[in-house]
Motif scaffolding. Structure first.
Motif, mmCIF file in Angstrom:
data_model
loop_
_atom_site.group_PDB
_atom_site.id
_atom_site.type_symbol
_atom_site.label_atom_id
_atom_site.label_comp_id
_atom_site.label_asym_id
_atom_site.label_seq_id
_atom_site.Cartn_x
_atom_site.Cartn_y
_atom_site.Cartn_z
ATOM 1 N N UNK A 64 -30.983 26.354 9.069
ATOM 2 C CA UNK A 64 -30.512 25.096 9.648
ATOM 3 C C UNK A 64 -29.391 24.472 8.855
ATOM 4 N N UNK A 65 -28.557 25.306 8.238
ATOM 5 C CA UNK A 65 -27.431 24.815 7.456
ATOM 6 C C UNK A 65 -27.779 24.406 6.043
ATOM 7 N N UNK A 66 -29.071 24.487 5.662
ATOM 8 C CA UNK A 66 -29.515 24.085 4.324
ATOM 9 C C UNK A 66 -29.726 25.310 3.450
ATOM 10 N N UNK A 67 -29.146 25.312 2.269
ATOM 11 C CA UNK A 67 -29.343 26.397 1.316
ATOM 12 C C UNK A 67 -30.792 26.369 0.848
ATOM 13 N N UNK A 68 -31.504 27.515 0.997
ATOM 14 C CA UNK A 68 -32.942 27.521 0.686
ATOM 15 C C UNK A 68 -33.296 28.488 -0.443
ATOM 16 N N UNK A 70 -33.700 28.170 -3.502
ATOM 17 C CA UNK A 70 -34.659 27.631 -4.461
ATOM 18 C C UNK A 70 -35.711 26.739 -3.807
ATOM 19 N N UNK A 71 -35.820 26.825 -2.469
ATOM 20 C CA UNK A 71 -36.808 26.022 -1.746
ATOM 21 C C UNK A 71 -38.110 26.820 -1.621
ATOM 22 N N UNK A 72 -39.238 26.206 -1.926
ATOM 23 C CA UNK A 72 -40.539 26.873 -1.860
ATOM 24 C C UNK A 72 -40.843 27.291 -0.421
ATOM 25 N N UNK A 73 -41.599 28.375 -0.239
ATOM 26 C CA UNK A 73 -41.908 28.856 1.119
ATOM 27 C C UNK A 73 -42.493 27.776 2.018
ATOM 28 N N UNK A 74 -43.404 26.966 1.513
ATOM 29 C CA UNK A 74 -44.065 25.970 2.364
ATOM 30 C C UNK A 74 -43.110 24.877 2.814
ATOM 31 N N UNK A 75 -41.991 24.720 2.099
ATOM 32 C CA UNK A 75 -41.033 23.666 2.440
ATOM 33 C C UNK A 75 -39.872 24.165 3.300
ATOM 34 N N UNK A 76 -39.909 25.432 3.698
ATOM 35 C CA UNK A 76 -38.829 25.964 4.539
ATOM 36 C C UNK A 76 -39.109 25.758 6.032
ATOM 37 N N UNK A 77 -40.321 25.356 6.377
ATOM 38 C CA UNK A 77 -40.722 25.116 7.770
ATOM 39 C C UNK A 77 -40.538 26.372 8.620
ATOM 40 N N UNK A 78 -40.953 27.502 8.044
ATOM 41 C CA UNK A 78 -40.867 28.796 8.721
ATOM 42 C C UNK A 78 -42.267 29.397 8.767
ATOM 43 N N UNK A 79 -42.630 29.983 9.902
ATOM 44 C CA UNK A 79 -43.946 30.618 10.049
ATOM 45 C C UNK A 79 -43.778 32.131 10.048
ATOM 46 N N UNK A 80 -44.680 32.817 9.352
ATOM 47 C CA UNK A 80 -44.630 34.274 9.241
ATOM 48 C C UNK A 80 -45.888 34.879 9.870
ATOM 49 N N UNK A 81 -45.702 35.917 10.687
ATOM 50 C CA UNK A 81 -46.820 36.686 11.239
ATOM 51 C C UNK A 81 -46.734 38.085 10.650
ATOM 52 N N UNK A 82 -47.788 38.498 9.942
ATOM 53 C CA UNK A 82 -47.763 39.761 9.223
ATOM 54 C C UNK A 82 -48.365 40.892 10.063
ATOM 55 N N UNK A 83 -48.081 42.114 9.620
ATOM 56 C CA UNK A 83 -48.579 43.310 10.302
ATOM 57 C C UNK A 83 -50.103 43.352 10.325
ATOM 58 N N UNK A 84 -50.736 42.904 9.256
ATOM 59 C CA UNK A 84 -52.202 42.988 9.164
ATOM 60 C C UNK A 84 -52.888 41.704 9.611
ATOM 61 N N UNK A 85 -52.132 40.794 10.268
ATOM 62 C CA UNK A 85 -52.624 39.543 10.851
ATOM 63 C C UNK A 85 -52.963 38.494 9.792
#
Length: 371
Positions: A64-68, A70-85
Motif C-alpha cells: 500500500x505504498x508503505x515500506x515494510x 522493518x514492519x512486524x508480520x502482525x502489523x502488515x495487515x496481511x493474511x497467510x494461508x499455508x499448505x498444511x492449513x
C-alpha cells in the motif's frame, strides 16, 4: 486493499545459498497474482518475505505504498494461508476462525457476526462446533481460508493451499477462490507449481526459476509468447515440443528449417529476424494443440513419424510421435477424442506454421517475431 511492490529483492542464506535474486515485481491493488515455478525456485521464500516471516537481505518491499522491510508480520495487515492449513487442533472451527480477531483485540460482540458471515460465505457454517480432526481436507482448507478472510486484511498470501487436495477438490476450490476474489476484490498472491492453477486462476502470472523472475504477464500472453525455452517447456501439459533445426535459405529465398526427415518453411513473421541464424541451429517450438490430424488449411505443413503412445483422456487424445529421422526425439499432439492409431504405425500430422515459436539455442531466449 493494497498494492504490493518488490524492488530488487534478494534473500541469501549465509554466503552459499541465494533463494531469491534481484526480484522486482508490482502487484496491483485488487489483483490476483500467481507465483509459479518448480520446487526450490524461490516463490515461497518471496511470499514469506512479503508476509514478514523471512528477513530481506537486499531490496525493498512496499504494501500500500508503505515500506515494510522493518514492519512486524502482525502489523502488515496481511493474511497467510499455508499448505498444511496450520489450524489449531484443540480448537473448534468457530474458535479457529475467531482466533486472529481475538489477538487483534476485537470484542466478542464484533467477532460473533463476523465469524458467522465468513462461515456462511464458505459454506462451513454447519461445522463451527467441530474440531479440525473431524473435517475432510477440503473442509479444513475452507476453515484455513476463513481464518484469513475473517480478519479482512489488505491482502491474502496463499502458499500452495490446494496441493493437499485430490483432483476433484482442487478443481472445485480453484473455482471457489476465483469467485471469492471477484466478490472481495482483495489483492491475492497465490504460490503454486501447478500450471493449471496458474492458467485458470491468475489475472497475471510470474514465472520463477533459480530464485529469479523469468517472465510476468497475463496467462495467455505468457503461454503464447514465452520468453525462453524454460517458460515454453514449463507452462503447459504436455509441454511445448522443442526440436533443434538447421536453418538455411530455400530455393525461393525464404528460410527453411530441417532436421532428419522434417522440413518446414519459416513463417513470414520470422523472415527478417532469423537471418542471423541462416546456416546455424535454431530451436523450433510447437504447442501440442497446433498439431492437427487433417490439413484444414493449405498453409499447414506436414510432420511424419511413428506412433509411440496414445493417452486417451476422455475429452481428447494425446498422441506421442517420434518424428521421422530424428533419433531419440518425441513430440506430443493434442487431438480429438475419436482419434485412433496403432502403436508403431506411421502417422502424418500438420502444423500451423503461424503458431510456431523459434528460440536461440545459445541463450535459449525467444527470437523476435513480427506480430
Amino acid at each position: 486493499m493494497a498494492s504490493i511492490e518488490l524492488r530488487h529483492v534478494t534473500k541469501r542464506y549465509g554466503h552459499a545459498v541465494t533463494a531469491v535474486r534481484d526480484v522486482s515485481l508490482e502487484i496491483r491493488d485488487g489483483e490476483f497474482m500467481i507465483l509459479l515455478g518448480p520446487s526450490g525456485c524461490g516463490k515461497s521464500t518471496a511470499l514469506r518475505m512479503i508476509a514478514g516471516l523471512e528477513s530481506i537481505t537486499e531490496g525493498e518491499i512496499y504494501v500500500g505504498g508503505r515500506l515494510v522491510n522493518d514492519v512486524a508480520p502482525r502489523d502488515r495487515d496481511i493474511a497467510v494461508v499455508f499448505q498444511n492449513y496450520a489450524l489449531y487442533p484443540h480448537m473448534t472451527v468457530a474458535e479457529n476462525l475467531a482466533f486472529g480477531l481475538k489477538m487483534h483485540g476485537r470484542s466478542t460482540a464484533e467477532i460473533g457476526p463476523q465469524v458467522q458471515r465468513v462461515a456462511a460465505m464458505l459454506g462451513i457454517e454447519g461445522f463451527l462446533a467441530r474440531k479440525p480432526g473431524a473435517l475432510s481436507g477440503g473442509q479444513r482448507q475452507r476453515v484455513a481460508l476463513g481464518r484469513a478472510l475473517v480478519r479482512e486484511p489488505v491482502a491474502f498470501l496463499l502458499d500452495e493451499p490446494l496441493s493437499n487436495l485430490d483432483a476433484r477438490l482442487r478443481a472445485d476450490m480453484r473455482l471457489e477462490l476465483v469467485k471469492l476474489h471477484r466478490q472481495l476484490g482483495t489483492t491475492i498472491i497465490h504460490v503454486t507449481h501447478d500450471q493449471v492453477e496458474a492458467m485458470t486462476m491468475g489475472q497475471r502470472i510470474c514465472i520463477m526459476k533459480d530464485g529469479q523472475m523469468i517472465q510476468a504477464g497475463a496467462p495467455l500472453d505468457v503461454y503464447r509468447n514465452p520468453v525462453n525455452t524454460f517458460v515454453a517447456g514449463f507452462l503447459a501439459s504436455p509441454p511445448m515440443n522443442l526440436l533443434e533445426m538447421t536453418l538455411s535459405a530455400g530455393p525461393s529465398g525464404a528460410p527453411v528449417m530441417a532436421s532428419g526427415g522434417l522440413r518446414l518453411t519459416v513463417p513470414d513473421a520470422y523472415a527478417q529476424s532469423v537471418k542471423p541464424w541462416v546456416g546455424k541451429t535454431v530451436i523450433l517450438g510447437i504447442r501440442s494443440e497446433d498439431l492437427h490430424e487433417k490439413q484444414e488449411n493449405a498453409g499447414w505443413q506436414p510432420i511424419e513419424g511413428d506412433v509411440v503412445a496414445l493417452e486417451a483422456l476422455g475429452a481428447e487424445v494425446i498422441l506421442v510421435l517420434a518424428p521421422r529421422g530424428i533419433p531419440g526425439k518425441e513430440i506430443s499432439a493434442r487431438l480429438g477424442r475419436n482419434f485412433r492409431a496403432a502403436i508403431a504405425s506411421n502417422q502424418r500430422l500438420f502444423v500451423d506454421g503461424n503458431e510456431i515459436r523459434l528460440f536461440d539455442p545459445g541463450t535459449t531466449n525467444a527470437i523476435a517475431r513480427r506480430a
